[in-house]
Design an enzyme around this catalytic site. Structure first.
Site, mmCIF file in Angstrom:
data_model
loop_
_atom_site.group_PDB
_atom_site.id
_atom_site.type_symbol
_atom_site.label_atom_id
_atom_site.label_comp_id
_atom_site.label_asym_id
_atom_site.label_seq_id
_atom_site.Cartn_x
_atom_site.Cartn_y
_atom_site.Cartn_z
ATOM 1 N N CYS A 2 46.714 107.561 125.379
ATOM 2 C CA CYS A 2 46.937 106.339 124.624
ATOM 3 C C CYS A 2 45.632 105.752 124.115
ATOM 4 C CB CYS A 2 47.633 105.305 125.520
ATOM 5 S SG CYS A 2 49.136 105.938 126.311
ATOM 6 N N SER A 52 53.586 109.223 124.169
ATOM 7 C CA SER A 52 54.496 109.379 125.305
ATOM 8 C C SER A 52 54.389 110.775 125.904
ATOM 9 C CB SER A 52 55.939 109.110 124.864
ATOM 10 O OG SER A 52 56.045 107.821 124.306
ATOM 11 N N ILE A 53 54.099 110.843 127.218
ATOM 12 C CA ILE A 53 53.952 112.111 127.917
ATOM 13 C C ILE A 53 54.854 112.172 129.153
ATOM 14 C CG2 ILE A 53 52.323 113.658 129.107
ATOM 15 C CD1 ILE A 53 51.704 113.388 126.146
ATOM 16 N N ASN A 75 45.032 104.208 129.587
ATOM 17 C CA ASN A 75 44.907 105.435 128.808
ATOM 18 C C ASN A 75 44.612 106.572 129.771
ATOM 19 O OD1 ASN A 75 44.174 107.493 126.984
ATOM 20 N ND2 ASN A 75 42.108 106.700 126.762
ATOM 21 N N GLY A 76 45.483 107.565 129.827
ATOM 22 C CA GLY A 76 45.195 108.719 130.676
ATOM 23 C C GLY A 76 46.410 109.262 131.399
ATOM 24 N N GLU A 77 46.129 110.060 132.414
ATOM 25 C CA GLU A 77 47.165 110.630 133.275
ATOM 26 C C GLU A 77 46.644 110.662 134.705
ATOM 27 O OE1 GLU A 77 50.092 111.313 132.228
ATOM 28 O OE2 GLU A 77 49.814 111.497 130.060
ATOM 29 N N SER A 363 42.610 122.806 128.541
ATOM 30 C CA SER A 363 41.377 123.441 128.076
ATOM 31 C C SER A 363 40.594 123.988 129.263
ATOM 32 C CB SER A 363 40.510 122.434 127.302
ATOM 33 O OG SER A 363 39.751 121.647 128.191
#
Length: 630
Positions: A2, A52-53, A75-77, A363
């Site tokens: 986000c 949206s994840i 913002n992030g996971e 990655s």
């Protein structure tokens, strides 16, 4: 993934106009095209753009506790959010959503700033505590996710995921800082402790900032650091097994998503390892993508194809040529500040390609820093051994004298650049390594700068931060110190900035499993002989991967995701290089000698010297200055 933005008044609780938050938030729309939100209260405003994840319906932000006393924009996971949630539920917390965001709200109430140590993820967030009238800003261990802030003329602290969020506020005043230009030319990026815009600060990786109403603005607090001072014991085979298990756990944790997921595949060891472990864990074919180059010496598509075939991935390839130079303005917009790592161009293209079929891509970034994969580590470790055998005074007198008279050979492979090696051996490691990792040397920068520019610097040097980091490093030897300094500066300033900005520019979430902090902490304990051995960087990692990857992938010469800019500046882009000496923007700064730039371009085109990276730096700087200051 986000974009976040907001305002906080630390002195008194002034009213916050929601329209101001919307302006700042929507400057970051590319980071979150799936939704937008604003929350305001006296003295504070939080904005959010959502990609949206996880928990597509329930994870709407800014998110507040039912009584609105704690609010977060994030913002992030957080990859271990289910485990943290279970611990909080055992303490009595009651959750309303399945989102990882809600863990931050309950975690703050349970542990305060101490909750950060429980989180395994990539994140930057702002959390407002209404009862304490405080704003808590935090950034993940390695700086995967960005967070910038500044003090405005009306007393507000403004923050955002990217500088363009700050630029959207009408009270922000744009003034350039030439010291940041020195940092940029020396390192190739504007590091986290610097900014091209006066007054802008970047919250450092692994730090938090707690602002409290009625109190002075404090300095950021470091909440995590990597320690290279301990050494793992045990048999090599046991360490191999532990390394693979940690890699496997890191990859699987980052495969959690409620949207399509894939991977970047360059054909190098790191991305190939990630794809191998994804294939092991996935029931369906892993979606992979690769970027190739028209210049054969830089193209890895055949190696990527080999891995794609081995693991039966759903693979796609696209090529990049000199005509992709037109992408430069897109990159300038994406990065805000000048950014000279030319691999940003193919990185943008591979993100663009991935986004056509997935929303999340894994990655291979991080392994080179953690496990000593860069060639420069091998050279530096060898130089350190030599320094340890000879007295400092002898090295300075003998190698220094020889280095000064030896002819320069930029065109040669580093192993044959005797001048560079001799001068490096004459210095102590903390002075020599910054030169190895830098772009434009102090001597060349001195030629380019006007006397007025040198006066502004007043002795400020881009390399000094590396010297300081290596001196304070919790480390046992020179290799430890070099890796530590890279994790402090190169990793967040170059590698992670590149991946974040290019992926977010196309609304793609990129995840770096090889930067799982537990994996990096383990790698930091490995003896140097297991990081570099028999001329091979990442030696233990390669040994551990032998059952997974073919030897022609594991042990081929490292190529890296490198754009052939030097060749371009001698051919298709030669006129662009020559035009820098006549640039109205560069001349208008009063910082550069036009004749020195003209000579640089001519020497490069004629093949008398290698200045491709410096020319690229100047070109990116020109475009960035024009965009920011007109």
């Amino acid at each position: 993934m986000c974009g976040i933005a907001g305002l906080y008044y630390p002195a008194i609780a002034k009213p916050v106009d929601p329209a101001r938050i919307v302006q700042m938030r929507d400057a970051l729309a590319h980071r979150g095209p799936d939704g937008a939100g604003v929350w305001t209260a006296p003295g504070v405003g939080l904005g959010h753009r959502r990609l949206s994840i996880i928990d597509l319906e329930g994870g709407v932000q800014p998110m507040a506790t039912p009584d609105q006393s704690v609010v977060v924009t994030y913002n992030g996971e957080i990859y271990n959010f289910r485990e943290v949630r279970a611990e909080l539920e055992a303490k009595g917390a009651r959750f309303q959503t399945e989102s990882d965001t809600e863990v931050l709200l309950h975690g703050w109430r349970a542990w305060g700033p101490g909750m950060l140590e429980k989180l395994n993820g990539m994140f930057a967030f702002a959390l407002y505590d209404g009862d304490k009238q405080s704003l808590f800003l935090a950034r993940d261990r390695f700086g995967v996710k960005p967070l910038v802030y500044t003090k405005l003329a009306d007393g507000a602290v403004a923050f955002a995921s990217e500088i363009k969020g700050l630029l959207a506020h009408p009270l922000f005043r744009r003034r350039p800082d030439f010291r940041a230009v020195e940092d940029y030319l020396g390192l190739g990026y504007v590091p986290d402790d610097s900014s091209l815009l006066v007054g802008v600060k970047k919250l450092p990786a692994g730090h938090f900032l707690l602002l409290q109403r009625g109190k002075r603005m404090p300095q950021p607090v470091r909440w995590w650091d990597v320690d290279f001072s301990n050494r793992a014991a045990g048999k090599v085979r046991d360490l191999e097994v532990e390394l693979i298990e940690r890699m496997r756990a890191a990859v699987r944790a980052r495969m959690i998503a409620d949207v399509p997921l894939g991977a970047f595949l360059s054909g190098g060891v790191d991305s190939s390892a990630v794809v191998a472990l994804m294939a092991e864990a996935s029931k369906a074919a892993v979606k992979t993508c690769t970027i190739g180059f028209d210049e054969a010496g830089h193209d890895e598509t055949s190696h990527a194809a080999l891995i794609a075939e081995r693991f039966a991935t759903s693979h796609r390839t696209r090529r990049v040529g000199a005509d992709d130079f037109a992408l430069i303005d897109t990159l300038v917009t994406a990065f805000d500040e000048p950014f000279a790592d030319a691999s940003a161009l193919p990185t943008y293209r591979v993100c663009e390609l991935a986004r056509e079929t997935v929303t999340v891509a894994l990655s291979g970034d991080g392994a080179d820093e953690a496990l000593a994969g860069y060639r420069r580590y091998k050279f530096f470790a060898a130089e350190e051994r030599m320094r340890g055998l000879l007295p400092e005074k002898f090295r300075a007198n003998v190698f220094g004298s020889l280095g000064r008279i030896y002819p320069k050979a930029d065109w040669a492979p580093r192993a044959f650049r005797a001048k560079t090696t001799l001068l490096a051996l004459a210095e102590n490691g903390e002075f020599a390594y910054p030169r190895a990792v830098g772009v434009t040397t102090p001597e060349l920068r001195d030629r380019l700068y006007t006397s007025a520019a040198k006066h502004i610097l007043a002795g400020h040097s881009a390399e000094q931060r590396y010297v300081d980091a290596m001196r304070r490093a919790p480390a046992r030897d020179g290799l430890d110190r070099a890796q530590y300094a890279d994790i402090q500066h190169w990793l967040p300033g170059d590698i992670l900035t590149k991946v974040d900005r290019t992926s977010m520019a196309v609304s793609l979430e990129a995840r770096e499993p090889l930067l799982d902090y537990r994996l990096v902490e383990f790698a930091a304990t490995l003896p140097p002989s297991l990081r570099i051995k028999a001329g091979q960087g990442k030696w233990l990692m390669k040994k551990a991967l032998e059952p997974y990857l073919p030897k022609e992938i594991l042990y081929r010469p490292k190529m890296g995701f490198v754009t052939p800019i030097s060749a371009w500046f001698r051919n298709a882009l030669a006129d662009e290089a020559a035009g820098l000496a006549r640039s109205r923007v560069l001349a208008g700064t009063g910082w550069f000698e036009p004749a020195a730039i003209e000579k640089l371009a001519a020497e490069h085109k004629a093949g008398r010297a290698e200045h491709g990276r410096t020319l690229w730096q100047l070109l990116m700087l020109e475009r960035s200055l024009e965009r920011l200051f007109g």
